[in-house]
Design a protein around this motif. Structure first.
Motif, PDB file in Angstrom:
ATOM      1  N   ARG A  19      82.646 -41.866  73.098  1.00 11.01           N
ATOM      2  CA  ARG A  19      82.698 -41.419  74.487  1.00 11.01           C
ATOM      3  C   ARG A  19      81.691 -40.300  74.733  1.00 11.01           C
ATOM      4  NH1 ARG A  19      87.707 -38.852  75.111  1.00 11.01           N
ATOM      5  NH2 ARG A  19      87.914 -38.806  72.855  1.00 11.01           N
ATOM      6  N   GLU A  20      81.295 -40.176  76.013  1.00 12.29           N
ATOM      7  CA  GLU A  20      80.392 -39.103  76.405  1.00 12.29           C
ATOM      8  C   GLU A  20      81.141 -38.055  77.217  1.00 12.29           C
ATOM      9  OE1 GLU A  20      76.735 -40.131  78.305  1.00 12.29           O
ATOM     10  OE2 GLU A  20      76.571 -42.012  77.215  1.00 12.29           O
ATOM     11  N   GLY A  21      80.570 -36.822  77.260  1.00 11.28           N
ATOM     12  CA  GLY A  21      81.075 -35.831  78.201  1.00 11.28           C
ATOM     13  C   GLY A  21      81.584 -34.549  77.610  1.00 11.28           C
ATOM     14  N   ASN A  22      81.992 -34.532  76.325  1.00  7.25           N
ATOM     15  CA  ASN A  22      82.562 -33.317  75.753  1.00  7.25           C
ATOM     16  C   ASN A  22      81.892 -33.021  74.413  1.00  7.25           C
ATOM     17  OD1 ASN A  22      84.451 -31.396  74.467  1.00  7.25           O
ATOM     18  ND2 ASN A  22      85.734 -31.847  76.239  1.00  7.25           N
ATOM     19  N   ALA A  23      81.536 -31.753  74.208  1.00  7.18           N
ATOM     20  CA  ALA A  23      80.823 -31.362  72.995  1.00  7.18           C
ATOM     21  C   ALA A  23      81.757 -31.046  71.837  1.00  7.18           C
ATOM     22  CB  ALA A  23      79.938 -30.138  73.283  1.00  7.18           C
ATOM     23  N   CYS A  24      83.051 -30.968  72.110  1.00  7.43           N
ATOM     24  CA  CYS A  24      84.001 -30.500  71.088  1.00  7.43           C
ATOM     25  C   CYS A  24      84.915 -31.617  70.615  1.00  7.43           C
ATOM     26  CB  CYS A  24      84.834 -29.349  71.654  1.00  7.43           C
ATOM     27  SG  CYS A  24      85.983 -28.629  70.465  1.00  7.43           S
ATOM     28  N   ASN A  25      84.962 -31.803  69.283  1.00 10.18           N
ATOM     29  CA  ASN A  25      85.935 -32.695  68.655  1.00 10.18           C
ATOM     30  C   ASN A  25      86.759 -31.866  67.669  1.00 10.18           C
ATOM     31  OD1 ASN A  25      85.130 -35.626  69.472  1.00 10.18           O
ATOM     32  ND2 ASN A  25      83.202 -34.639  68.952  1.00 10.18           N
ATOM     33  N   THR A  26      88.075 -32.085  67.667  1.00  5.23           N
ATOM     34  CA  THR A  26      88.948 -31.301  66.801  1.00  5.23           C
ATOM     35  C   THR A  26      89.519 -32.172  65.685  1.00  5.23           C
ATOM     36  OG1 THR A  26      90.989 -31.754  68.019  1.00  5.23           O
ATOM     37  CG2 THR A  26      89.592 -29.967  68.843  1.00  5.23           C
ATOM     38  N   ALA A  27      90.245 -31.533  64.783  1.00  5.35           N
ATOM     39  CA  ALA A  27      90.847 -32.246  63.656  1.00  5.35           C
ATOM     40  C   ALA A  27      91.885 -33.258  64.124  1.00  5.35           C
ATOM     41  CB  ALA A  27      91.492 -31.248  62.695  1.00  5.35           C
ATOM     42  N   GLU A  28      92.416 -33.069  65.332  1.00  8.72           N
ATOM     43  CA  GLU A  28      93.425 -33.986  65.858  1.00  8.72           C
ATOM     44  C   GLU A  28      92.802 -35.257  66.446  1.00  8.72           C
ATOM     45  OE1 GLU A  28      93.545 -30.618  66.551  1.00  8.72           O
ATOM     46  OE2 GLU A  28      95.058 -30.371  64.960  1.00  8.72           O
ATOM     47  N   ASP A  29      91.499 -35.243  66.690  1.00 10.42           N
ATOM     48  CA  ASP A  29      90.848 -36.401  67.312  1.00 10.42           C
ATOM     49  C   ASP A  29      90.593 -37.500  66.284  1.00 10.42           C
ATOM     50  OD1 ASP A  29      90.626 -35.293  69.899  1.00 10.42           O
ATOM     51  OD2 ASP A  29      88.917 -34.095  69.253  1.00 10.42           O
ATOM     52  N   SER A  30      90.635 -38.734  66.754  1.00 13.56           N
ATOM     53  CA  SER A  30      90.364 -39.870  65.880  1.00 13.56           C
ATOM     54  C   SER A  30      88.887 -39.888  65.495  1.00 13.56           C
ATOM     55  CB  SER A  30      90.734 -41.170  66.584  1.00 13.56           C
ATOM     56  OG  SER A  30      90.209 -42.281  65.876  1.00 13.56           O
TER      57      SER A  30
END
Length: 227
Positions: A19-30
């Motif tokens: 996906r586009e739009g957010n620069a942040c991915n966390t440990a909870e994200d797939s």
């Protein structure tokens, strides 16, 4: 098709930016549904940094450019980058950026020539006779393809003195392509456009040549050579 794609992606790759739009991915994200930011060609460095700061909620160090030019100005909001003959002022999300020219309260009669770049939908403002202690000023606004003149006297409410619609801007249907990587979401952008109803799509860019002459109580303004 999506099920087959997903199965093959998981077999071939250790992660997938989906996906586009957010620069942040966390440990909870797939790991197979990560988000990314695609910077547009017209972005300046601070635009990207402002986007990263908003998404991560962590402070970033913005670029300033020419230090000698920067020393002449005081930041009152946003992030600024100085070039040889340009200022790029990046606004915080949902707020406005502002710069104050140091010692300018001493100026009485002035002439200002500037090219204002950016989107037609939105607001760009130049303050004249600005007294920060009394919160009094005269200001010119380029707002949604209109030129407005407003005055604020000490202890009195803001008054709109005049308003004029600027020349029509021609744009092509392909200019409507939505940039998913802007600071604001598509829903926010559409909500803002519907609220303001400016008559132009939110991402149509244009440059205006602004010339200001202020002498005593007389103010002359021209936009693109039209007085």
């Amino acid at each position: 098709m999506s099920d087959v794609n997903d199965a093959n992606i998981r077999q071939l790759f250790a992660m997938h930016f989906n996906r586009e739009g957010n620069a942040c991915n966390t440990a909870e994200d797939s790991l197979y549904n990560l988000t990314r930011v695609q910077a547009a060609l017209y972005w300046y460095t601070n635009h990207l940094l402002m986007k990263i700061q908003k998404d991560t909620q962590q402070k970033v160090k913005f670029v300033q450019g020419d230090e000698q030019q920067a020393a002449k100005w005081e930041r009152m909001g946003g992030a600024e980058e100085f070039g040889d003959n340009s200022i790029v002022l990046t606004s915080p999300p949902g707020d406005s950026g502002m710069l104050y020219l140091r010692d300018s309260e001493k100026y009485r009669d002035v002439r200002v020539s500037a090219k204002l770049e950016g989107n037609v939908v939105g607001r760009q403002t130049i303050y004249l006779r600005y007294d920060r202690q009394k919160e009094s000023f005269v200001r010119l606004l380029l707002e949604n393809n209109e030129l407005k003149l407003e005055e604020k006297q000490a202890g009195r409410p803001l008054v709109e003195l005049s308003k004029a619609t600027l020349s029509e801007i021609h744009w092509k249907p392909e200019d409507l392509a939505y940039d998913k990587a802007t600071v604001y979401s598509k829903a926010q952008t559409e909500a803002g456009a519907a609220k303001e109803d400016p008559g132009y799509p939110v991402n149509i860019s244009h440059t205006r040549l602004l010339e200001i002459a202020l002498s005593g109580k007389r103010l002359t303004v021209s936009v693109d050579k039209q007085v």
